[in-house]
Enzyme design. Structure first.
Site, PDB file in Angstrom:
ATOM      1  N   HIS A 185       0.804  -1.215   0.000  1.00 12.71           N
ATOM      2  CA  HIS A 185       0.000   0.000   0.000  1.00 12.71           C
ATOM      3  C   HIS A 185       0.844   1.276   0.000  1.00 12.71           C
ATOM      4  CE1 HIS A 185      -3.571   2.373   1.768  1.00 12.71           C
ATOM      5  NE2 HIS A 185      -3.997   1.870   0.621  1.00 12.71           N
ATOM      6  N   LYS A 220       2.964   4.434  -1.103  1.00 10.92           N
ATOM      7  CA  LYS A 220       2.877   5.331  -2.267  1.00 10.92           C
ATOM      8  C   LYS A 220       4.053   6.303  -2.192  1.00 10.92           C
ATOM      9  CE  LYS A 220      -1.816   4.836  -0.841  1.00 10.92           C
ATOM     10  NZ  LYS A 220      -2.218   3.775  -1.689  1.00 10.92           N
ATOM     11  N   ASP A 245      16.531  11.355  -8.086  1.00 10.98           N
ATOM     12  CA  ASP A 245      17.645  12.273  -7.848  1.00 10.98           C
ATOM     13  C   ASP A 245      17.263  13.666  -8.307  1.00 10.98           C
ATOM     14  OD1 ASP A 245      19.386  12.682 -10.704  1.00 10.98           O
ATOM     15  OD2 ASP A 245      17.981  10.998 -10.637  1.00 10.98           O
ATOM     16  N   HIS A 269      -9.459  10.278   1.427  1.00 15.28           N
ATOM     17  CA  HIS A 269      -8.448   9.235   1.279  1.00 15.28           C
ATOM     18  C   HIS A 269      -7.184   9.582   2.075  1.00 15.28           C
ATOM     19  CE1 HIS A 269      -5.577   6.590  -1.026  1.00 15.28           C
ATOM     20  NE2 HIS A 269      -6.608   5.778  -0.920  1.00 15.28           N
ATOM     21  N   LYS A 283      -4.409  10.130   5.015  1.00  6.46           N
ATOM     22  CA  LYS A 283      -3.910   9.315   6.134  1.00  6.46           C
ATOM     23  C   LYS A 283      -2.981  10.220   6.938  1.00  6.46           C
ATOM     24  CE  LYS A 283      -4.500   6.303   2.470  1.00  6.46           C
ATOM     25  NZ  LYS A 283      -5.828   5.888   2.744  1.00  6.46           N
ATOM     26  N   ASP A 310      -1.357  19.435  17.994  1.00 10.20           N
ATOM     27  CA  ASP A 310      -0.992  20.724  18.593  1.00 10.20           C
ATOM     28  C   ASP A 310      -0.391  21.721  17.605  1.00 10.20           C
ATOM     29  OD1 ASP A 310      -1.829  19.786  21.056  1.00 10.20           O
ATOM     30  OD2 ASP A 310       0.162  19.113  21.662  1.00 10.20           O
TER      31      ASP A 310
END
Length: 797
Positions: A319, A321, A326, A636, A638, A643
């Protein structure tokens, strides 16, 4: 120090067996040291026992040691840190012989009551095993208050690096109309566009381009609208990579998840076929299950993975991504030697992800989405609505980019064994092509106000990567550990955006240890509860905001979607129950929604005329949505912000698949600017209600809130998300947005996209505002979801 004193009484009900004195409430870490085994029986034919040890808490599978081959007196001296939060009874150790024909033969099980561990503080001794021999171990319980509050995670396989630059992205692109000026304490915040930066980074690469993905689509056009130069039009991704490889000699490696079922529409086979006969190397990697390597070098799947038709090669995914490549040297540093940069986050380079904060559903179908219609529901693409897509990504420049590169190299070495030779030599000492990791610093002056400290975290095991040390088995679940660590050190607020939110099943109401077969027991929801209750006890304001999709991708009444919604409901139900119970027992006047709230995103494109399209639709649900002109914005992301000083983002969802380490493979980065912390902002005048830092994390959170609430709805009090007035203001706007979204009369534009999730709390019990989702065709699309026996729990958690 007040945390344990308070929480024990708040943890009744659910999975916590508080009436049983053998259960202890633990909040901290168990430090387990597996020293050695003595005089084990020989269970191998023609050789000696191959032993390993797995640690479990109340039957929940925990970490394990490496397998030591051909040894009746194996010595590990391995230290395992296990985060704990909740009522627990027994710590157990399974000593097993690794069997090529099965999941392992149990040599013996050692069970130690946690009451004994807490009372004795440290246990160190040998324990006899059922089939003979002895296990020598030591255990220490370390309460959370003794763990320290430093921002870096010591147990991660990667260290925290300073001197980095981090660029944060919301959605695939962010045009000027969506990026209002935001002032930080070091100047104006610089917005950036993700796919624009990825495209030009690929064009500028001279040595290598490495890509990992759940899905990569070779037809993807990264730049559209006014981003393209007529004299040099934007090539589709596949053509661009071919050109870099064939014409410029750049090494291009793609490591993609292989969907053996073909059900997820990841374009994996299509992409591999497209690059056949070129210099671009494409490896499709299945997420294989536990393996055992025998002395002859052959590798076999264990019985658990072989006999289960739904083995890990089908159930779980790769999963991660990332794009690693360079780049030109900084400011003329180190002459012409190249450096490493990377992109990490939730965005796959695939169809349907091209979006901006407006999240058009209909008006872009004949422009930027004409050849890129995406919708998880079976709709006719020319009619709409498309599925709006909200995501979070980042670019990292500096020493930590080498760790993201190392993750790729470890995975490629494991999963592309016959193509190892294609890896570019970046790290050899004396390399004349690349700078060293120490020379990668974007900011050489650590006093620079915009420098970042960054650390890499993973969910991954040795079936997916060659992990240093040559150990036959290792498990990395540092993403979960990082989330726990950050929640425990939070002072003011936590803001979460995630595709899923389910976990801590051991504590769900009505789910007890003996009957709870839902393997979704990671600790993150539990930890959020602990933090909220401790802040209530301390009489300090604290708020948790959680943004999830209205429902998971797919048909909302399908068994899979309903099961996930059910686990989400059980998770949130448990959290509200804990908070409400504590408020009542201790006679606090506040409400649960002063501290914890769940939201989703949705849109109505009310001004778009769909009249001529309605009769063309043959799908009943599509016809209904053409009339209502509404659809959820699919979250989607994540990501978690703590704070306004720390952000963790990447590919990991808040579910067991992403957090366990031995399910989906994931990567995240944790980022903070050391000059913008709560403590430095407050200096010597620290108060619980004080100010928050105003660096780039603050600016990014503000930019997200402006996207979700509407730029005309930003209020000064939103500078302090922990302020109860801010919580109330956000809730008022989210409730109004939900009412406008759910209204089945005349479609009307919403002032913002942020909707209060259709949950409500009455007398401490979680209920739903509506029974079914809007525009549902069948009465099976329940908001609270429904469990199913049709699909294994391990798939939906």
């Amino acid at each position: 120090a007040h945390t344990l004193e308070v929480l024990d009484t708040a943890w009744g009900g659910g999975g916590g067996n508080t009436g049983d004195q053998s259960y202890m409430f633990l909040y901290g870490h168990l430090q387990v040291k597996i020293h050695r085994c003595l005089d084990l029986p020989n269970l191998d034919i023609g050789s000696l026992t191959d032993a390993y040890v797995r640690v479990n808490v109340d039957g929940k599978k925990g970490p394990r040691t490496e397998t030591i081959m051909d040894n009746l007196r194996p010595e590990w001296n391995a230290t395992l840190m296990m985060p704990v939060a909740g009522h627990m009874q027994v710590l157990s150790f399974d000593v097993k012989h690794e069997d090529i024909l099965g999941p392992g033969t149990l040599i013996g099980r050692v069970c130690i009551p946690l009451v004994e561990i807490v009372e004795l503080q440290v246990i160190e001794e040998g324990y006899d095993l059922d089939m003979g021999g002895q296990l020598v171990l030591s255990v220490k319980y370390i309460p959370s208050v003794n763990l320290g509050s430093g921002v870096s995670l010591q147990s991660s396989g990667f260290t925290q690096h300073s001197g980095n630059s981090v660029t944060l992205y919301q959605d695939a692109l962010l045009s000027g109309t969506h990026s209002p000026p935001i002032k930080t304490d070091h100047g104006m915040y610089q917005h950036a566009e993700c796919w624009h930066d990825i495209y030009y980074a690929i064009k500028a690469a001279k040595k290598f381009i490495y890509i990992t993905g759940w899905s990569v689509w070779h037809k993807l056009v990264l730049l559209r609208e006014d981003h393209t130069d007529p004299a040099a039009p934007c090539l589709p991704l596949g053509e661009l990579l071919k050109q870099k490889s064939a014409e410029e000699g750049v090494t291009v490696l793609l490591l993609l998840w292989e969907d053996v079922t073909g059900l997820m529409a990841t374009s994996d086979k299509e992409t591999r076929t497209f690059f056949e006969g070129t210099n671009v190397q494409v490896v499709l990697a299945q997420r294989l299950g536990d393996t055992v390597t025998k002395k002859d070098g052959h590798t076999s799947l264990t019985t658990a993975a072989v006999t289960a038709v739904v083995g890990k090669d089908v159930l779980f995914t790769h999963h991660q991504k990332s794009v690693i490549l360079d780049a030109d040297p900084l400011r003329g540093d180190h002459q012409d030697r190249r450096r490493v940069i990377c992109f990490v986050g939730g965005l796959d380079l695939t169809n349907g992800r091209y979006d901006n904060p407006s999240h058009e559903m209909f008006s872009s179908l004949h422009t930027v989405h004409q050849n890129d219609f995406y919708q998880a529901l079976p709709f006719e693409g020319s009619l709409g609505p498309r599925e709006p897509w909200h995501d979070i990504h980042c670019k990292i420049e500096g020493p930590v980019a080498r760790d993201v590169l190392l993750n790729f190299e470890q995975r490629w070495t494991k999963q592309a064994k016959d193509k190892r030779k294609f890896l570019v030599n970046v790290t050899t000492e004396g390399n004349e092509t690349f700078v060293s990791q120490q020379q990668e610093s974007y900011y050489h002056d650590q006093q620079h106000p915009q420098t970042w400290d960054v650390q890499v975290f993973r969910s991954l095991d040795c079936n997916s990567a060659v992990i240093p040390g040559g150990k036959p088995y290792q498990l990395d679940y540092s993403i979960q550990e990082a989330y726990i660590h950050l929640i425990r050190r939070a002072e003011r607020f936590i803001y979460i955006e995630n595709q899923y939110f389910l976990g801590s099943a051991k504590e769900w109401l009505g789910y007890h240890d003996k009957s709870n077969n839902v393997e979704c027991k990671h600790l993150i929801p539990n930890e959020l509860c602990v933090k909220i209750l401790s802040k209530i006890k301390a009489k300090e304001p604290f708020a948790v905001y959680i943004v999830v999709p209205l429902y998971p991708e797919g048909v909302p009444e399908s068994a899979t979607v309903q099961a996930i919604l059910h686990w989400q409901f059980k998770t949130v139900e448990m959290m509200y129950h804990r908070i409400d119970k504590y408020l009542k027992v201790h006679k606090h006047s506040g409400n649960v929604t002063d501290y914890l709230n769940v939201y989703c995103l949705g849109k109505r494109e009310a001004l778009y005329d769909t009249t001529a399209l309605i009769d063309k639709a043959t799908d009943t649900r599509q016809k209904a949505m053409l009339m209502s002109k509404r659809f959820m914005i699919y979250v989607h992301s994540k990501m978690m912000i703590v704070d306004d000083e720390y952000i963790i983002l990447g590919s990991a969802n808040i579910n067991e698949r992403s957090m366990a380490g031995d399910r989906d493979s994931e990567i995240c980065v944790g980022c903070c600017q050391p000059h913008y912390t709560v403590q430095k902002t407050c200096k010597d005048n620290y108060t619980a209600a004080g100010g928050l830092p105003k660096g780039d994390v603050y600016a990014f959170r503000k930019s997200l809130w402006i996207e979700h609430l509407g730029k005309d709805n930003w209020r000064e009090l939103m500078e302090q998300p922990h302020n109860p007035q801010c919580v109330q203001c956000v809730n008022d706007k989210a409730i109004a947005n939900w009412e406008a979204f759910a209204d089945d009369t005349t479609p009307k534009e919403q002032p913002g996209h942020l909707l209060k999730y259709p949950y409500k709390v009455e007398d401490g019990k979680l209920k739903t505002v509506v029974n079914f989702f809007p525009d549902g065709v069948e009465q099976g699309a329940k908001v609270r979801g429904e469990p199913t026996d049709m699909i294994p729990n391990i798939l939906t958690t």
